[in-house]
Design a protein around this motif. Sequence first.
Motif, PDB file in Angstrom:
ATOM      1  N   LEU A 100       0.835  -1.300  -0.105  1.00  0.00           N
ATOM      2  CA  LEU A 100       0.089  -0.055   0.072  1.00  0.00           C
ATOM      3  C   LEU A 100       0.900   1.133   0.187  1.00  0.00           C
ATOM      4  CD1 LEU A 100      -2.632   1.427   0.349  1.00  0.00           C
ATOM      5  CD2 LEU A 100      -2.413   1.235   2.909  1.00  0.00           C
ATOM      6  N   VAL A 101       0.520   2.237  -0.996  1.00  0.00           N
ATOM      7  CA  VAL A 101       1.227   3.537  -0.997  1.00  0.00           C
ATOM      8  C   VAL A 101       0.350   4.481  -0.588  1.00  0.00           C
ATOM      9  CG1 VAL A 101       2.649   4.995  -2.497  1.00  0.00           C
ATOM     10  CG2 VAL A 101       2.643   2.561  -2.706  1.00  0.00           C
ATOM     11  N   VAL A 102       0.610   5.394   0.290  1.00  0.00           N
ATOM     12  CA  VAL A 102      -0.290   6.736   1.032  1.00  0.00           C
ATOM     13  C   VAL A 102       0.236   7.703   0.419  1.00  0.00           C
ATOM     14  CG1 VAL A 102      -1.652   7.808   2.585  1.00  0.00           C
ATOM     15  CG2 VAL A 102      -1.253   5.125   2.507  1.00  0.00           C
ATOM     16  N   LEU A 103       0.128   8.756  -0.589  1.00  0.00           N
ATOM     17  CA  LEU A 103       0.729   9.804  -1.145  1.00  0.00           C
ATOM     18  C   LEU A 103      -0.467  11.033  -1.171  1.00  0.00           C
ATOM     19  CD1 LEU A 103       3.058  11.474  -2.166  1.00  0.00           C
ATOM     20  CD2 LEU A 103       2.519  10.647  -4.444  1.00  0.00           C
ATOM     21  N   HIS A 104      -0.066  12.080  -0.581  1.00  0.00           N
ATOM     22  CA  HIS A 104      -1.035  13.375  -0.456  1.00  0.00           C
ATOM     23  C   HIS A 104      -2.396  12.677   0.195  1.00  0.00           C
ATOM     24  CE1 HIS A 104       1.874  15.475  -2.406  1.00  0.00           C
ATOM     25  NE2 HIS A 104       1.714  14.856  -3.634  1.00  0.00           N
ATOM     26  N   GLY A 105      -2.395  11.737   1.376  1.00  0.00           N
ATOM     27  CA  GLY A 105      -3.547  11.167   1.870  1.00  0.00           C
ATOM     28  C   GLY A 105      -3.563  11.474   3.289  1.00  0.00           C
ATOM     29  N   LEU A 106      -2.355  11.164   3.788  1.00  0.00           N
ATOM     30  CA  LEU A 106      -2.450  11.223   5.345  1.00  0.00           C
ATOM     31  C   LEU A 106      -2.334  12.736   5.683  1.00  0.00           C
ATOM     32  CD1 LEU A 106      -2.283   9.572   8.067  1.00  0.00           C
ATOM     33  CD2 LEU A 106       0.142   9.539   7.874  1.00  0.00           C
ATOM     34  N   GLU A 107      -1.464  13.429   5.219  1.00  0.00           N
ATOM     35  CA  GLU A 107      -1.277  14.775   5.797  1.00  0.00           C
ATOM     36  C   GLU A 107      -2.499  15.924   5.561  1.00  0.00           C
ATOM     37  OE1 GLU A 107       0.531  15.051   1.695  1.00  0.00           O
ATOM     38  OE2 GLU A 107       0.230  13.577   3.231  1.00  0.00           O
ATOM     39  N   THR A 108      -3.538  15.270   4.302  1.00  0.00           N
ATOM     40  CA  THR A 108      -4.684  16.162   4.173  1.00  0.00           C
ATOM     41  C   THR A 108      -6.054  15.551   4.658  1.00  0.00           C
ATOM     42  OG1 THR A 108      -4.818  15.066   2.115  1.00  0.00           O
ATOM     43  CG2 THR A 108      -3.457  16.778   2.253  1.00  0.00           C
ATOM     44  N   SER A 109      -5.659  14.487   5.631  1.00  0.00           N
ATOM     45  CA  SER A 109      -6.996  13.842   5.991  1.00  0.00           C
ATOM     46  C   SER A 109      -7.459  14.684   7.321  1.00  0.00           C
ATOM     47  CB  SER A 109      -6.629  12.290   6.399  1.00  0.00           C
ATOM     48  OG  SER A 109      -7.742  11.946   7.039  1.00  0.00           O
ATOM     49  N   GLU A 110      -8.746  14.808   7.378  1.00  0.00           N
ATOM     50  CA  GLU A 110      -9.222  15.196   8.467  1.00  0.00           C
ATOM     51  C   GLU A 110      -9.850  14.185   9.570  1.00  0.00           C
ATOM     52  OE1 GLU A 110     -13.027  17.290   7.455  1.00  0.00           O
ATOM     53  OE2 GLU A 110     -12.070  18.912   6.095  1.00  0.00           O
ATOM     54  N   ASN A 111      -9.514  13.054   9.301  1.00  0.00           N
ATOM     55  CA  ASN A 111      -9.448  11.684  10.051  1.00  0.00           C
ATOM     56  C   ASN A 111      -8.444  11.006  10.075  1.00  0.00           C
ATOM     57  OD1 ASN A 111     -12.682  12.504  10.981  1.00  0.00           O
ATOM     58  ND2 ASN A 111     -12.780  12.339   8.640  1.00  0.00           N
ATOM     59  N   PRO A 112      -7.123  11.339  10.419  1.00  0.00           N
ATOM     60  CA  PRO A 112      -6.057  10.534  10.322  1.00  0.00           C
ATOM     61  C   PRO A 112      -6.083   9.139  10.851  1.00  0.00           C
ATOM     62  CG  PRO A 112      -5.555  12.488  11.518  1.00  0.00           C
ATOM     63  CD  PRO A 112      -7.017  12.672  10.746  1.00  0.00           C
ATOM     64  N   SER A 113      -6.697   9.310  12.138  1.00  0.00           N
ATOM     65  CA  SER A 113      -6.713   7.929  12.913  1.00  0.00           C
ATOM     66  C   SER A 113      -7.438   6.946  12.046  1.00  0.00           C
ATOM     67  CB  SER A 113      -7.384   8.245  14.143  1.00  0.00           C
ATOM     68  OG  SER A 113      -6.294   8.940  14.951  1.00  0.00           O
ATOM     69  N   ASP A 114      -8.551   7.464  11.610  1.00  0.00           N
ATOM     70  CA  ASP A 114      -9.505   6.615  10.881  1.00  0.00           C
ATOM     71  C   ASP A 114      -8.998   5.891   9.526  1.00  0.00           C
ATOM     72  OD1 ASP A 114     -11.330   6.545  12.958  1.00  0.00           O
ATOM     73  OD2 ASP A 114     -12.904   8.361  11.916  1.00  0.00           O
ATOM     74  N   LEU A 115      -8.410   6.944   9.272  1.00  0.00           N
ATOM     75  CA  LEU A 115      -7.550   6.387   7.817  1.00  0.00           C
ATOM     76  C   LEU A 115      -6.577   5.384   7.919  1.00  0.00           C
ATOM     77  CD1 LEU A 115      -6.999   6.874   4.759  1.00  0.00           C
ATOM     78  CD2 LEU A 115      -5.498   8.733   5.286  1.00  0.00           C
ATOM     79  N   LEU A 116      -5.771   5.653   9.165  1.00  0.00           N
ATOM     80  CA  LEU A 116      -4.884   4.554   9.439  1.00  0.00           C
ATOM     81  C   LEU A 116      -5.571   3.264   9.754  1.00  0.00           C
ATOM     82  CD1 LEU A 116      -2.170   6.725  11.044  1.00  0.00           C
ATOM     83  CD2 LEU A 116      -1.825   5.644   8.937  1.00  0.00           C
ATOM     84  N   GLU A 117      -6.594   3.370  10.332  1.00  0.00           N
ATOM     85  CA  GLU A 117      -7.493   2.091  10.701  1.00  0.00           C
ATOM     86  C   GLU A 117      -7.869   1.214   9.582  1.00  0.00           C
ATOM     87  OE1 GLU A 117     -10.627   2.771  13.515  1.00  0.00           O
ATOM     88  OE2 GLU A 117      -9.250   3.492  15.158  1.00  0.00           O
ATOM     89  N   GLU A 118      -8.203   2.062   8.474  1.00  0.00           N
ATOM     90  CA  GLU A 118      -8.683   1.618   6.990  1.00  0.00           C
ATOM     91  C   GLU A 118      -7.499   1.092   6.415  1.00  0.00           C
ATOM     92  OE1 GLU A 118     -11.761   0.801   4.489  1.00  0.00           O
ATOM     93  OE2 GLU A 118     -11.590   0.812   6.392  1.00  0.00           O
ATOM     94  N   CYS A 119      -6.264   1.580   6.653  1.00  0.00           N
ATOM     95  CA  CYS A 119      -4.714   1.075   5.852  1.00  0.00           C
ATOM     96  C   CYS A 119      -4.704  -0.296   6.429  1.00  0.00           C
ATOM     97  CB  CYS A 119      -3.948   2.006   5.943  1.00  0.00           C
ATOM     98  SG  CYS A 119      -4.004   3.663   5.113  1.00  0.00           S
ATOM     99  N   PHE A 120      -4.809  -0.299   7.730  1.00  0.00           N
ATOM    100  CA  PHE A 120      -4.487  -1.571   8.656  1.00  0.00           C
ATOM    101  C   PHE A 120      -5.440  -2.513   7.955  1.00  0.00           C
ATOM    102  CE2 PHE A 120      -4.558  -4.315  12.126  1.00  0.00           C
ATOM    103  CZ  PHE A 120      -3.326  -4.607  12.539  1.00  0.00           C
ATOM    104  N   ARG A 121      -6.846  -2.242   8.064  1.00  0.00           N
ATOM    105  CA  ARG A 121      -7.772  -3.282   7.860  1.00  0.00           C
ATOM    106  C   ARG A 121      -7.467  -3.758   6.579  1.00  0.00           C
ATOM    107  NH1 ARG A 121     -12.021  -4.010   4.590  1.00  0.00           N
ATOM    108  NH2 ARG A 121     -11.929  -1.968   3.677  1.00  0.00           N
ATOM    109  N   VAL A 122      -7.173  -3.163   5.406  1.00  0.00           N
ATOM    110  CA  VAL A 122      -7.315  -3.828   3.818  1.00  0.00           C
ATOM    111  C   VAL A 122      -5.749  -4.642   3.798  1.00  0.00           C
ATOM    112  CG1 VAL A 122      -8.443  -2.056   3.076  1.00  0.00           C
ATOM    113  CG2 VAL A 122      -5.987  -1.574   2.868  1.00  0.00           C
TER     114      VAL A 122
END
Length: 251
Positions: A100-122
């Motif tokens: 998984l590659v995350v580019l221009h996704g984490l730093e602009t997210s309004e919900n970084p914790s939820d985003l990282l949980e989704e990264c972990f899930r997939v």
Amino acid sequence: MHLDVQDLRNFYYRSTLGRAAQTFVRAEMARFWPEAQGLTVAGYGFAAPLLRPYLSDAKRVIGLMPGPQGVMPWPQGMANVSVLCDETRWPIETGHVDRLVVLHGLETSENPSDLLEECFRVLGPGGKAVFIVPHRSGLWSRSDGTPFGYGRPYSQGQLEAQLKRHSFLPERHAHTLYQPPSHKRFWRKTGPFWEKLGRSFSMVLSGGVLMVEASKRVHSPSGPGERVRKPSGLRVLEGLTAPSAEPARKV
């Protein structure tokens, strides 16, 4: 705030500075993952510039683009693999992604914790992810002329601490984009020199982009289950300390 997909496309594909950034960030990706033979590779945010090298040998490539950013068909001239998605609800089954590659996704997210949980899930067992963010000490995070000047920049310690809180295990990191974020011809022509100089003196100079590779950390199950109880070897002494009552014998 997410950048618009048209602005990202114009930067990476229609400007000399963006093409240079794409070249050097992709070179670092190749050092992390030189190939993806038979693997499922996904990118979130605007990872399309880094996914192209894996189209030929990966089992499947998926480009996930968040709704607030917008989506564009990609790759050009081939079957489309990009999809518009909710930031924290991706159309991917649990555990089906190997890389998984995350580019221009984490730093602009309004919900970084939820985003990282989704990264972990997939991610599947043994899956790895590379998170690419603006470096807090670099020049690129201070310039509004590039996509790396938006959102929250990170130091290496900040990013790795956030990943650990979401059960990722940071393994490797890299810094890149030591050249100034300028469109001027002089800086474009001397870009490779500054990149080489920056790698040689990375303890002193700060790259504009921070890349951290992390693996999915799966804990051993601790829930209820069948347990085997071994007899204690001290039971042979029980009669000495607490003798049990026995019925009297008839005479």
